[in-house]
Design an enzyme around this catalytic site. Structure first.
Site: not given
Length: 626
Positions: A170, A201, A306, A325
């Site tokens: 990753h 993903h 993204e 995130h």
């Protein structure tokens, strides 16, 4: 030579966890590095955080622009004395992967550069004690500690989530495809980068669900509501650059506003993206409508969701995935009043450890699936390959059509990343999933009377859901994981295709260690691995169950002359794991949508209704001997 260059690169990556806070004074710095050094050392660098990324980009652009290799190494050596440790590795890695004079050079494995991101703090603590108590021993080996117990059902999957190989994959993927990649500055396009973001993903989520079913757990429930309380997670990692732990998340916390972005922004961005999908177009920053068509729609959406620097309108559509995130990583200390480290979600080399990673990515994937719903299901014509018929598909292993998985031991060297104050080798012994060797046997009849060029596509999915009901094709389609994709020339008549699992187009076969690279092993200008990007070979096959879990192996042949892309170079460098990583400086070598034929909804209620003669479906079992 390449080996000399490799030898000059290695010292830059050694003992980065032991750097001091002192920086090179401004007047001694190279002009090109005057703008970097803002993010303090010891801070956890996040390649999801807009401010961190901006500085990292300035650094990798400077390194990429160095006039020759000597100048490049000189700049790297200076940067090492100025910038944040994590940012340094990120920027140097991006530069090495893309500079012409660095072809054939490999960046040392991230798990040896920063072992503290992969190995539990208790284990590193024990290694430290062993090293100081036995200075006369040549080498020291300590066992990796357990990081939880069965009171937490999710702990059953720690072998997958905390696997060193998938976390390293990753990290590498996000180096090959940096969010801030700017083709005008870097002079190179990244072909279908947004679509690859979606597909890679999506595949990780499909693999995770296969592992959940293997362990008798239900498939994951996607994240969907920005106010929902999240499950807890304790990473047991301590960052050695600061001495602070990666934050744990007690159960029941939900995301909060940060100084840079509010939860309301996230809600608004999601609505705008879904509106665009329902209207079938996005609006760019000059107010032009750009259609979300079959060919480019997923790619455009990938950049927006993204979001990357190639997003057509970042002011309007925001950066949903990246800020998600960061918000989850800072959930326990959103305004930094306690000066805590963020959690593992902040970093690409640790975020796969957290169960919320997969639920967040299934939420992101559901947005892409909304877009895919706007296209008609593939017709029989689009799926077929006239004259070609798959007659038989089987797996050749110890027992026919049964793949055995097992737990193996491996060693990870710590002493390059951590300074133990001695010259001895200090290793961690850890356990990981693996599988027995096997080959695919595919029997194909070519009735066209002429030679045919084909693309062979191999996928795998569980046959039953958590309640042991047979999965319907449209539900099963999102669980299909790609195992391989390759070119094959069919002669007229009967063809028997035998393919070894090691040749898979999704996996990376061998990761060279720090010591091997230092000795010049595997260093050559035409190495085919995209330079350490690729799903780890030992994780190719899901775990399965003790009694043997039933999966379906799907094989499809398509017309390679229609799939092929114009302008591909003959011998692509770094193309070992091309399905998930693409090929270096080259176009993605398959014209079909990524995930084809499972990327669009399937209306057929049974497999027999969906299948065309150029496809084969066979039942296999995966048996776990743990």
């Amino acid at each position: 030579t390449v080996a000399d260059k490799q030898a000059r690169l290695m010292p830059l990556f050694k003992h980065l966890t032991a750097l001091t806070r002192e920086k090179l004074p401004l007047d001694q710095r190279d002009e090109r590095l005057k703008g970097v050094g803002i993010l303090p050392r010891g801070t956890l660098f996040s390649c999801f955080h807009a401010r961190h990324l901006a500085e990292a980009t300035e650094l990798y652009v400077a390194l990429y622009g160095a006039k020759d290799f000597n100048d490049f190494i000189h700049l790297c050596e200076q940067a090492r004395q100025i910038v944040n440790e994590g940012m340094f590795v990120y920027a140097v890695s991006v530069a090495v992967l893309h500079r012409e004079d660095c072809k054939g050079i490999t960046v040392p494995p991230i798990q040896e550069v920063f072992p503290d991101r992969f190995v539990p703090a208790e284990t590193i603590n024990r290694a430290n004690k062993e090293a100081s108590n036995h200075p006369d021993q040549q080498s020291i080996v300590v066992e990796a500690e357990e990081t939880g117990n069965i009171l937490d059902p999710e702990y059953k999957l720690s072998y997958f989530r905390e696997d060193i190989g998938i976390n390293a994959h990753h990290w590498h993927w996000h180096i090959v495809y940096p969010a801030t990649w700017n083709p005008t500055v870097m002079g190179k396009e990244k072909d279908r980068k947004g679509e690859l973001f979606f597909y890679m993903h999506q595949q990780m989520c499909a693999r995770y669900d296969s592992e959940r079913l293997s362990n008798g757990l239900q498939r994951m429930i996607p994240f969907h509501n920005f106010d929902e309380p999240l499950e807890g997670y304790a990473p047991h990692l301590t960052s050695l650059v600061s001495g602070l732990q990666y934050a744990s998340r007690p159960e029941g916390y939900s995301i909060h506003d940060l100084s840079d972005v509010d939860v309301q922004d996230m809600v608004r961005w999601r609505e705008r993206i879904l509106d665009a999908i329902n209207m079938h177009y996005i609006v760019d920053k000059d107010n032009n409508k750009i259609p979300l068509d079959i060919e480019h729609g997923t790619d455009i959406l990938g950049d927006i969701i993204e979001s990357s620097d190639e997003s057509k309108n970042v002011e309007y559509y925001g950066s949903l995935h990246n800020w998600g995130h960061v918000m989850m990583a800072n959930i326990t200390d959103p305004d930094h009043r306690f000066q805590e480290n963020p959690g593992v979600m902040s970093d690409t080399s640790t975020s796969l450890r957290d169960p919320i990673f997969y639920r967040w990515h299934r939420f992101i994937d559901n947005i892409f699936q909304e877009h895919k719903k706007s296209f008609h299901p593939y017709t029989k014509e689009e799926l077929s390959f006239p004259g070609v018929e798959v007659v038989g598909v089987s797996i050749n292993s110890k027992t026919a059509n049964v793949i055995t998985t097992l737990i193996k031991e491996s060693l990870l060297e710590l002493s390059h990343g951590i300074n133990f104050g001695t010259d001895q080798s200090v290793k961690v012994k850890y356990h990981h999933l693996d599988h027995e060797p096997f080959t695919y046997n595919i029997v194909v009849e070519n009735n066209s009377g002429a030679e045919k060029h084909s693309t062979v596509r191999i996928f795998l999915a569980p046959k039953y859901d958590e309640l042991n009901n047979k999965l319907e094709p449209d539900e099963q389609r999102r669980l299909f994981i790609e195992l391989d994709k390759f070119f094959y020339t069919l002669t007229p008549g009967k063809n028997t295709i035998v393919r070894n699992h090691q040749d898979s187009s999704v996996t990376i076969s061998k990761v060279r260690t720090f010591d091997q690279l230092g000795a010049g092993e595997g260093v050559s200008e035409d190495s085919t691995e995209y330079c350490s990007c690729g799903w780890p070979e030992h994780m190719l096959i899901p775990r399965g169950s003790h009694k043997g879990m039933e999966f379906e192996l799907f094989v499809m042949l398509t017309d390679h002359d229609e799939d092929t892309v114009a302008g591909l170079s003959e011998n692509a460098v770094c193309s070992d794991a091309v399905s998930y990583c693409g090929a270096r400086d080259d176009r993605y070598p398959d014209k079909k949508a990524m995930g084809f034929p499972f990327d669009r909804k399937i209306e057929a209620r049974t497999a027999a209704e969906f299948l065309t003669p150029n496809m084969g479906l066979t039942d296999i079992k995966i048996k776990f001997h743990g």
